[in-house]
Design a protein around this motif. Structure first.
Motif, PDB file in Angstrom:
ATOM      1  N   GLU A 227       3.214 -37.050 -29.864  1.00  0.00           N
ATOM      2  CA  GLU A 227       3.222 -38.440 -29.695  1.00  0.00           C
ATOM      3  C   GLU A 227       2.483 -38.996 -28.532  1.00  0.00           C
ATOM      4  OE1 GLU A 227       3.635 -40.464 -32.521  1.00  0.00           O
ATOM      5  OE2 GLU A 227       4.323 -38.829 -33.493  1.00  0.00           O
ATOM      6  N   VAL A 228       1.596 -40.167 -28.822  1.00  0.00           N
ATOM      7  CA  VAL A 228       0.931 -40.746 -27.614  1.00  0.00           C
ATOM      8  C   VAL A 228       2.169 -41.266 -26.731  1.00  0.00           C
ATOM      9  CG1 VAL A 228      -0.273 -42.927 -26.693  1.00  0.00           C
ATOM     10  CG2 VAL A 228      -0.963 -41.548 -28.790  1.00  0.00           C
ATOM     11  N   ASN A 229       1.978 -40.714 -25.050  1.00  0.00           N
ATOM     12  CA  ASN A 229       3.018 -40.964 -24.223  1.00  0.00           C
ATOM     13  C   ASN A 229       4.232 -40.182 -24.572  1.00  0.00           C
ATOM     14  OD1 ASN A 229       1.303 -42.711 -22.846  1.00  0.00           O
ATOM     15  ND2 ASN A 229       2.214 -44.534 -23.836  1.00  0.00           N
ATOM     16  N   GLY A 230       4.131 -39.387 -25.442  1.00  0.00           N
ATOM     17  CA  GLY A 230       5.100 -38.407 -25.751  1.00  0.00           C
ATOM     18  C   GLY A 230       5.186 -36.896 -25.442  1.00  0.00           C
ATOM     19  N   GLY A 231       4.291 -36.878 -24.504  1.00  0.00           N
ATOM     20  CA  GLY A 231       3.835 -35.341 -23.973  1.00  0.00           C
ATOM     21  C   GLY A 231       4.765 -34.654 -22.999  1.00  0.00           C
ATOM     22  N   TRP A 232       5.884 -35.652 -22.629  1.00  0.00           N
ATOM     23  CA  TRP A 232       6.885 -34.826 -21.873  1.00  0.00           C
ATOM     24  C   TRP A 232       7.763 -33.856 -22.704  1.00  0.00           C
ATOM     25  CZ3 TRP A 232       7.865 -32.885 -17.495  1.00  0.00           C
ATOM     26  CH2 TRP A 232       9.093 -32.294 -17.122  1.00  0.00           C
ATOM     27  N   ALA A 233       8.056 -34.319 -23.883  1.00  0.00           N
ATOM     28  CA  ALA A 233       8.867 -33.479 -24.867  1.00  0.00           C
ATOM     29  C   ALA A 233       8.099 -32.355 -25.189  1.00  0.00           C
ATOM     30  CB  ALA A 233       9.036 -34.329 -26.289  1.00  0.00           C
ATOM     31  N   VAL A 234       6.688 -32.548 -25.603  1.00  0.00           N
ATOM     32  CA  VAL A 234       5.899 -31.485 -25.855  1.00  0.00           C
ATOM     33  C   VAL A 234       5.807 -30.188 -24.595  1.00  0.00           C
ATOM     34  CG1 VAL A 234       3.664 -30.666 -26.495  1.00  0.00           C
ATOM     35  CG2 VAL A 234       4.552 -32.646 -27.215  1.00  0.00           C
ATOM     36  N   LEU A 235       5.714 -30.943 -23.434  1.00  0.00           N
ATOM     37  CA  LEU A 235       5.778 -30.025 -22.105  1.00  0.00           C
ATOM     38  C   LEU A 235       6.719 -29.398 -21.980  1.00  0.00           C
ATOM     39  CD1 LEU A 235       4.043 -29.028 -19.942  1.00  0.00           C
ATOM     40  CD2 LEU A 235       4.553 -30.982 -18.667  1.00  0.00           C
ATOM     41  N   ARG A 236       7.964 -30.040 -22.169  1.00  0.00           N
ATOM     42  CA  ARG A 236       9.266 -29.697 -21.844  1.00  0.00           C
ATOM     43  C   ARG A 236       9.656 -28.294 -22.805  1.00  0.00           C
ATOM     44  NH1 ARG A 236      13.827 -33.755 -22.127  1.00  0.00           N
ATOM     45  NH2 ARG A 236      13.127 -33.789 -24.102  1.00  0.00           N
ATOM     46  N   ASP A 237       9.180 -28.461 -24.110  1.00  0.00           N
ATOM     47  CA  ASP A 237       9.408 -27.243 -24.903  1.00  0.00           C
ATOM     48  C   ASP A 237       8.829 -26.164 -24.665  1.00  0.00           C
ATOM     49  OD1 ASP A 237      10.307 -26.685 -27.908  1.00  0.00           O
ATOM     50  OD2 ASP A 237       8.376 -25.901 -27.688  1.00  0.00           O
ATOM     51  N   ALA A 238       7.554 -26.306 -24.208  1.00  0.00           N
ATOM     52  CA  ALA A 238       6.637 -25.096 -23.796  1.00  0.00           C
ATOM     53  C   ALA A 238       7.327 -24.636 -22.336  1.00  0.00           C
ATOM     54  CB  ALA A 238       5.254 -25.723 -23.422  1.00  0.00           C
ATOM     55  N   LEU A 239       7.717 -25.417 -21.359  1.00  0.00           N
ATOM     56  CA  LEU A 239       8.317 -24.931 -20.182  1.00  0.00           C
ATOM     57  C   LEU A 239       9.478 -24.232 -20.482  1.00  0.00           C
ATOM     58  CD1 LEU A 239       7.634 -28.042 -17.925  1.00  0.00           C
ATOM     59  CD2 LEU A 239       6.470 -25.744 -17.718  1.00  0.00           C
ATOM     60  N   ASN A 240      10.345 -24.579 -21.568  1.00  0.00           N
ATOM     61  CA  ASN A 240      11.667 -23.836 -21.572  1.00  0.00           C
ATOM     62  C   ASN A 240      11.327 -22.413 -22.042  1.00  0.00           C
ATOM     63  OD1 ASN A 240      13.390 -26.045 -21.123  1.00  0.00           O
ATOM     64  ND2 ASN A 240      13.408 -26.852 -23.013  1.00  0.00           N
ATOM     65  N   SER A 241      10.226 -22.195 -22.756  1.00  0.00           N
ATOM     66  CA  SER A 241       9.863 -20.880 -23.359  1.00  0.00           C
ATOM     67  C   SER A 241       9.198 -20.167 -22.180  1.00  0.00           C
ATOM     68  CB  SER A 241       8.874 -21.126 -24.349  1.00  0.00           C
ATOM     69  OG  SER A 241       8.367 -19.880 -24.953  1.00  0.00           O
ATOM     70  N   GLU A 242       8.358 -20.891 -21.491  1.00  0.00           N
ATOM     71  CA  GLU A 242       8.061 -20.293 -20.140  1.00  0.00           C
ATOM     72  C   GLU A 242       9.005 -19.700 -19.096  1.00  0.00           C
ATOM     73  OE1 GLU A 242       4.452 -20.742 -16.943  1.00  0.00           O
ATOM     74  OE2 GLU A 242       5.150 -22.334 -18.197  1.00  0.00           O
ATOM     75  N   HIS A 243      10.040 -20.496 -18.966  1.00  0.00           N
ATOM     76  CA  HIS A 243      11.083 -20.246 -18.169  1.00  0.00           C
ATOM     77  C   HIS A 243      12.164 -19.395 -18.412  1.00  0.00           C
ATOM     78  CE1 HIS A 243       9.954 -24.199 -15.827  1.00  0.00           C
ATOM     79  NE2 HIS A 243       9.231 -23.300 -15.388  1.00  0.00           N
ATOM     80  N   GLY A 244      12.136 -19.157 -19.928  1.00  0.00           N
ATOM     81  CA  GLY A 244      13.274 -18.280 -20.447  1.00  0.00           C
ATOM     82  C   GLY A 244      14.468 -18.997 -20.501  1.00  0.00           C
ATOM     83  N   THR A 245      14.517 -20.363 -20.712  1.00  0.00           N
ATOM     84  CA  THR A 245      15.879 -21.154 -20.762  1.00  0.00           C
ATOM     85  C   THR A 245      15.950 -21.422 -22.146  1.00  0.00           C
ATOM     86  OG1 THR A 245      14.423 -23.104 -20.728  1.00  0.00           O
ATOM     87  CG2 THR A 245      15.754 -22.477 -18.668  1.00  0.00           C
ATOM     88  N   VAL A 246      16.190 -20.234 -23.038  1.00  0.00           N
ATOM     89  CA  VAL A 246      16.164 -20.286 -24.508  1.00  0.00           C
ATOM     90  C   VAL A 246      17.562 -19.401 -24.749  1.00  0.00           C
ATOM     91  CG1 VAL A 246      14.019 -20.820 -25.065  1.00  0.00           C
ATOM     92  CG2 VAL A 246      14.655 -18.258 -24.904  1.00  0.00           C
ATOM     93  N   ASP A 247      18.364 -19.715 -25.790  1.00  0.00           N
ATOM     94  CA  ASP A 247      19.479 -18.906 -26.262  1.00  0.00           C
ATOM     95  C   ASP A 247      18.963 -17.445 -26.426  1.00  0.00           C
ATOM     96  OD1 ASP A 247      21.218 -21.033 -25.921  1.00  0.00           O
ATOM     97  OD2 ASP A 247      20.863 -21.633 -27.964  1.00  0.00           O
ATOM     98  N   ARG A 248      19.932 -16.449 -26.348  1.00  0.00           N
ATOM     99  CA  ARG A 248      19.452 -15.139 -26.811  1.00  0.00           C
ATOM    100  C   ARG A 248      19.715 -15.213 -28.509  1.00  0.00           C
ATOM    101  NH1 ARG A 248      24.586 -11.114 -24.918  1.00  0.00           N
ATOM    102  NH2 ARG A 248      26.279 -12.454 -26.506  1.00  0.00           N
ATOM    103  N   ASN A 249      18.849 -14.127 -29.002  1.00  0.00           N
ATOM    104  CA  ASN A 249      18.966 -13.977 -30.541  1.00  0.00           C
ATOM    105  C   ASN A 249      20.339 -13.630 -30.927  1.00  0.00           C
ATOM    106  OD1 ASN A 249      19.018 -11.319 -30.593  1.00  0.00           O
ATOM    107  ND2 ASN A 249      17.028 -11.232 -29.610  1.00  0.00           N
ATOM    108  N   ALA A 250      20.484 -13.869 -32.486  1.00  0.00           N
ATOM    109  CA  ALA A 250      21.609 -13.210 -32.955  1.00  0.00           C
ATOM    110  C   ALA A 250      21.995 -11.733 -32.977  1.00  0.00           C
ATOM    111  CB  ALA A 250      21.648 -13.709 -34.555  1.00  0.00           C
ATOM    112  N   GLU A 251      21.301 -10.846 -32.514  1.00  0.00           N
ATOM    113  CA  GLU A 251      21.442  -9.484 -32.477  1.00  0.00           C
ATOM    114  C   GLU A 251      22.159  -9.036 -30.995  1.00  0.00           C
ATOM    115  OE1 GLU A 251      18.650 -10.563 -33.478  1.00  0.00           O
ATOM    116  OE2 GLU A 251      18.609  -9.882 -35.427  1.00  0.00           O
ATOM    117  N   GLY A 252      22.221 -10.153 -30.226  1.00  0.00           N
ATOM    118  CA  GLY A 252      22.821  -9.989 -28.986  1.00  0.00           C
ATOM    119  C   GLY A 252      21.892  -9.506 -27.660  1.00  0.00           C
TER     120      GLY A 252
END
Length: 386
Positions: A227-252
């Motif tokens: 969205e217009v002026n909604g770029g922080w949500a987009v950027l935060r999603d990408a940063l979470n992936s880059e920084h590794g702040t994601v849950d581990r997968n179901a295989e452990g």
């Protein structure tokens, strides 16, 4: 943390053998030499070849959609590092592409994703600005609406592989009067747009990054992501992936730490020093032993914790390796007289920027404190005078 050894199935062992054979064939000495000379961490021929073999699509897709299983993905990540493949452009491209799946218009996604998985379209990051420091939300690059398009003006720093990319994932300030984080809009800007300029910069470890300039660049609104002026949500999603702040997968399996390729190089450098050093000297043996122990810990730590431990370990043990070898350690790879063919010298130069790439160690330590240890936000205000 569970350190149990993962037992490979026959299928996974066959996959590992096939992958190693492909990498042995494709990652040639010419590919390594090109990487040393250019510092790009990218080789188009290798990228396209692995795409043609289906590795890009399998790395991108989930197992349900025909992608790697969790174990196969881990094998792929480790073997790419062990082969010294110049590979960093793909994880960046994949990270952006996964964010596009969530936020881009379906028509744009349908246009781009097949080209990304075929290796013909690569994506780079337009976050940091020359005076912005580590706070990516402090954005001066402006985007002004002009009918069905936007006019973009500004500059971005550390836009690695911009010269090999077809699009830049660009965060802009679209409303200077709005509060911070509510004034940002994200675009995917074609790099061949008039007004885009790329200037190369070489870092102390020999890598090439870029500063990119945007002068009255006209960007069609179809390239707006989110969205217009909604770029922080987009950027935060990408940063979470880059920084590794994601849950581990179901295989452990925990997420492999960013910069694992660098600690694998460090392990090889330690082996190289041990092969030529006087290990009968107690001081030398102690420092090599300490380096090996630190390496084991860094190689075992996942995600954000591993990111910090890898960089700090490299910074701590690189001077020891240089000191053990003496003056000949200062000679780089393929130089006559280099004590270990330049392995320790390269790690010494690489160790410093590894603590900056993708975010400084201070940022990651704060994230670990807040997200893993449950501590409060850091207070940067000066102490109260009594």
């Amino acid at each position: 943390m569970d350190f149990s050894q993962v037992v490979l199935s026959e299928e996974d062992e066959a996959f590992q053998r096939e992958l190693r054979a492909d990498l042995d064939r494709l990652v040639t000495e010419d590919v390594h030499r090109h990487d040393r000379e250019t510092g790009e961490n990218f080789h188009e021929g290798l990228h396209l070849a692995l795409a043609e073999l289906g590795y890009l699509a399998r790395d991108f897709n989930t197992e349900a959609d025909g992608g790697f299983s969790a174990v196969q993905r881990r094998i792929f990540e480790l073997e790419i590092g062990r082969a010294h493949a110049p590979w960093f452009h793909w994880p960046t491209t994949m990270m952006v592409a996964r964010t596009l799946v969530k936020f881009a218009h379906p028509d744009l996604l349908a246009e781009l994703l097949p080209e990304v998985l075929a290796g013909r379209t690569r994506l780079c990051l337009g976050y940091t600005e020359p005076e912005g420091g580590s706070d990516v939300a402090t954005v001066k690059t402006k985007a002004v609406r002009d009918g069905d398009a936007w006019i973009v003006n500004g500059a971005k720093m550390f836009t690695s592989n911009a010269h090999n990319a077809q699009y830049v994932f660009l965060i802009t300030n679209s409303d200077p009067d709005a509060p911070k984080h509510k004034n940002l809009t994200m675009f995917l800007v074609p790099m061949d747009s008039p007004g885009v300029e790329v200037q190369g910069i070489r870092t102390v470890d020999g890598d090439r990054t870029n500063i990119t300039y945007y002068s009255d660049v006209r960007v069609d609104d179809k390239y707006r992501i989110g969205e217009v002026n909604g770029g922080w949500a987009v950027l935060r999603d990408a940063l979470n992936s880059e920084h590794g702040t994601v849950d581990r997968n179901a295989e452990g399996l925990d997420k492999l730490a960013t910069m694992t390729e660098h600690i694998l190089l460090t392990a090889e450098a330690v082996d190289g020093v041990a092969a030529v050093a006087r290990v009968d000297d107690d001081a030398v043996a102690y420092r090599l032993g300490r380096a090996a122990a630190r390496l084991e810990a860094a190689l075992s730590a996942p995600a954000m914790s591993g990111r910090v431990l890898i960089a700090q370990t490299m910074r701590d043990i690189a001077p020891d390796l240089m000191d053990i070898l003496g003056a000949a350690a200062s000679l780089p790879v393929e130089t006559k007289g280099a004590a270990d063919d330049g392995g320790a010298e390269y790690i010494f130069r690489l160790a410093s920027p590894v603590g900056i790439y993708g975010g400084t160690l201070e940022i990651f330590r704060n994230m670990i404190a807040q997200q893993i240890l449950g501590l409060g936000r850091p207070a940067y205000a000066p102490p109260v005078k009594r």
